[in-house]
Enzyme design. Sequence first.
Site, PDB file in Angstrom:
ATOM      1  N   GLU A 161       9.838  17.995 -25.966  1.00  0.00           N
ATOM      2  CA  GLU A 161       9.215  18.381 -24.688  1.00  0.00           C
ATOM      3  C   GLU A 161       9.911  19.617 -24.105  1.00  0.00           C
ATOM      4  OE1 GLU A 161       6.500  17.030 -23.240  1.00  0.00           O
ATOM      5  OE2 GLU A 161       6.314  15.069 -24.215  1.00  0.00           O
ATOM      6  N   LYS A 220       8.179  22.676 -14.664  1.00  0.00           N
ATOM      7  CA  LYS A 220       7.269  21.571 -14.330  1.00  0.00           C
ATOM      8  C   LYS A 220       6.952  21.572 -12.837  1.00  0.00           C
ATOM      9  CE  LYS A 220       5.651  17.078 -15.024  1.00  0.00           C
ATOM     10  NZ  LYS A 220       5.613  15.837 -15.754  1.00  0.00           N
ATOM     11  N   HIS A 255       0.015  17.583 -27.234  1.00  0.00           N
ATOM     12  CA  HIS A 255      -0.220  16.165 -26.974  1.00  0.00           C
ATOM     13  C   HIS A 255      -1.561  15.664 -27.515  1.00  0.00           C
ATOM     14  CE1 HIS A 255       3.312  16.645 -24.542  1.00  0.00           C
ATOM     15  NE2 HIS A 255       3.292  15.384 -24.155  1.00  0.00           N
ATOM     16  N   ASN A 307       0.122  19.471 -21.482  1.00  0.00           N
ATOM     17  CA  ASN A 307      -0.311  18.631 -22.609  1.00  0.00           C
ATOM     18  C   ASN A 307      -0.289  19.381 -23.928  1.00  0.00           C
ATOM     19  OD1 ASN A 307      -0.805  16.385 -20.957  1.00  0.00           O
ATOM     20  ND2 ASN A 307      -2.717  17.320 -20.276  1.00  0.00           N
ATOM     21  N   ARG A 353       0.819  -1.232   0.000  1.00  0.00           N
ATOM     22  CA  ARG A 353       0.000   0.000   0.000  1.00  0.00           C
ATOM     23  C   ARG A 353       0.845   1.270   0.000  1.00  0.00           C
ATOM     24  NH1 ARG A 353      -2.897  -3.262   3.581  1.00  0.00           N
ATOM     25  NH2 ARG A 353      -4.647  -4.205   2.500  1.00  0.00           N
ATOM     26  N   HIS A 364       7.151   9.071 -29.212  1.00  0.00           N
ATOM     27  CA  HIS A 364       6.361  10.082 -28.504  1.00  0.00           C
ATOM     28  C   HIS A 364       6.816  11.515 -28.767  1.00  0.00           C
ATOM     29  CE1 HIS A 364       3.882  11.817 -25.370  1.00  0.00           C
ATOM     30  NE2 HIS A 364       4.951  12.416 -24.892  1.00  0.00           N
ATOM     31  N   ARG A 386      -2.165  22.178 -14.687  1.00  0.00           N
ATOM     32  CA  ARG A 386      -1.257  21.120 -15.166  1.00  0.00           C
ATOM     33  C   ARG A 386      -1.580  20.694 -16.602  1.00  0.00           C
ATOM     34  NH1 ARG A 386       1.275  16.059 -11.743  1.00  0.00           N
ATOM     35  NH2 ARG A 386       2.449  15.196 -13.474  1.00  0.00           N
ATOM     36  N   HIS A 404      -0.596  12.714 -29.492  1.00  0.00           N
ATOM     37  CA  HIS A 404      -0.925  11.335 -29.075  1.00  0.00           C
ATOM     38  C   HIS A 404      -1.670  10.609 -30.172  1.00  0.00           C
ATOM     39  CE1 HIS A 404      -0.731  11.898 -24.419  1.00  0.00           C
ATOM     40  NE2 HIS A 404       0.376  11.375 -24.898  1.00  0.00           N
ATOM     41  N   GLU A 437      -3.852  17.638 -11.900  1.00  0.00           N
ATOM     42  CA  GLU A 437      -4.275  18.036 -13.235  1.00  0.00           C
ATOM     43  C   GLU A 437      -5.763  18.388 -13.313  1.00  0.00           C
ATOM     44  OE1 GLU A 437      -2.304  15.959 -16.547  1.00  0.00           O
ATOM     45  OE2 GLU A 437      -4.223  16.022 -17.563  1.00  0.00           O
ATOM     46  N   LYS A 482       3.205  11.255 -11.821  1.00  0.00           N
ATOM     47  CA  LYS A 482       2.284  10.420 -12.601  1.00  0.00           C
ATOM     48  C   LYS A 482       2.933   9.056 -12.765  1.00  0.00           C
ATOM     49  CE  LYS A 482      -0.346  13.680 -15.392  1.00  0.00           C
ATOM     50  NZ  LYS A 482      -0.652  14.131 -16.774  1.00  0.00           N
TER      51      LYS A 482
END
Length: 360
Positions: free
Chosen positions: A187, A229, A250, A247, A123, A266, A243, A254, A239, A145
């Site tokens: 990026e 960041k 993206h 993207n 956990r 990517h 945040r 994506h 997000e 993330k």
Amino acid sequence: MSPYQLDVGLGERSYPIFIEDGIMAQIGADLAKRDIASRYAVISDDYVAKLYGSTLMAALKEAGIQAELVTFPRGEASKNLQVFAELSSRLAQIGIDRKSGLIALGGGVTGDLTGFLAASYLRGIPFVQVPTTLLSQVDSSVGGKTGVDIPEGKNLVGAFYQPKAVYIDTAVLTTLPLEEYLGGIAEVIKYGVIRDFEFYCFLERNLDGILGLNPALVQEMIYTCCRIKAEVVAQDERESDLRRILNFGHTIGHAVEAASDFSIIHGHAVAIGMVAALRLAVASGLCKRKEAGRVATLIHAYGLPTEIPAELDRQRIKSYIKKDKKSVGGSVFYVLATTIGQVIITNEITEEQVDSILQR
Ligand code: GLY
């Protein structure tokens, strides 16, 4: 330690990021001073383990830290629940307990997988990021993330779970294939466009030095990306709002990546997606054509693609855009630049506008 260090400010869960050429050999000494865990499992793919496993393990041993190296097969195909289960069993077998921690040594796949393991095993146990690709150094190792892919989509199972420290060794970039380095550069350019015009100019001015891996320039570049960041994540960890600016490029990126069956990597897809987003902004009257052109020129100058390959099926791209997991209540959100250094988030882009960009 490094002059390039900063904190991700999240109250009790704040953590430091260190950026330095050759820092890998000092990680043991630094971890020994921190009260994170009494022993560690270092998780790495078999390729990165061969390159850097022994340096890191020796640094830990020298500092009197007990650690074991646990590897998995290299590649995005490993970022799944089966490898997650296998690694969990391996941790149990070697006796990783509540007082132990994990060290992610590798690129985005390793960081995401290890972070999710750390979030779930017993956990939650602490973990540390040692990112070894430019993309993971400027993006995925910072911000918490974590997760794995499932057949229905990438990163669909995961958790927000912050590391205890991030050690970024810029020396490892010398073994990174050029294509992957450039993927990270996409990026990097993103940060300039979304939030920092001065940094954007730095990237224009220092193109040769950055492509030539000049250590001082590369450290400054990574530091600035991590600073931006960290600021964004500190304001909106989960997000819900700000945040989402990360993207930028993206949404279409994506979709292009998926429609190419991931043959476009990517970062390159993000480069294409940023140019498309800039054209959308121009078409919506939000951004001047000259500014959009300036960014496309820089992306191209770094050797990154700017156009969606003609052979990619536009309908497939459109269906992936609609499936974007960040779309809410059926409407697709776009991050669009109003000028270099500033973006807005909008769900008011029409299908026709997107069509005209995709058909160019
Ligand atoms: N890669 C985008 C984010 O971390 O939010």
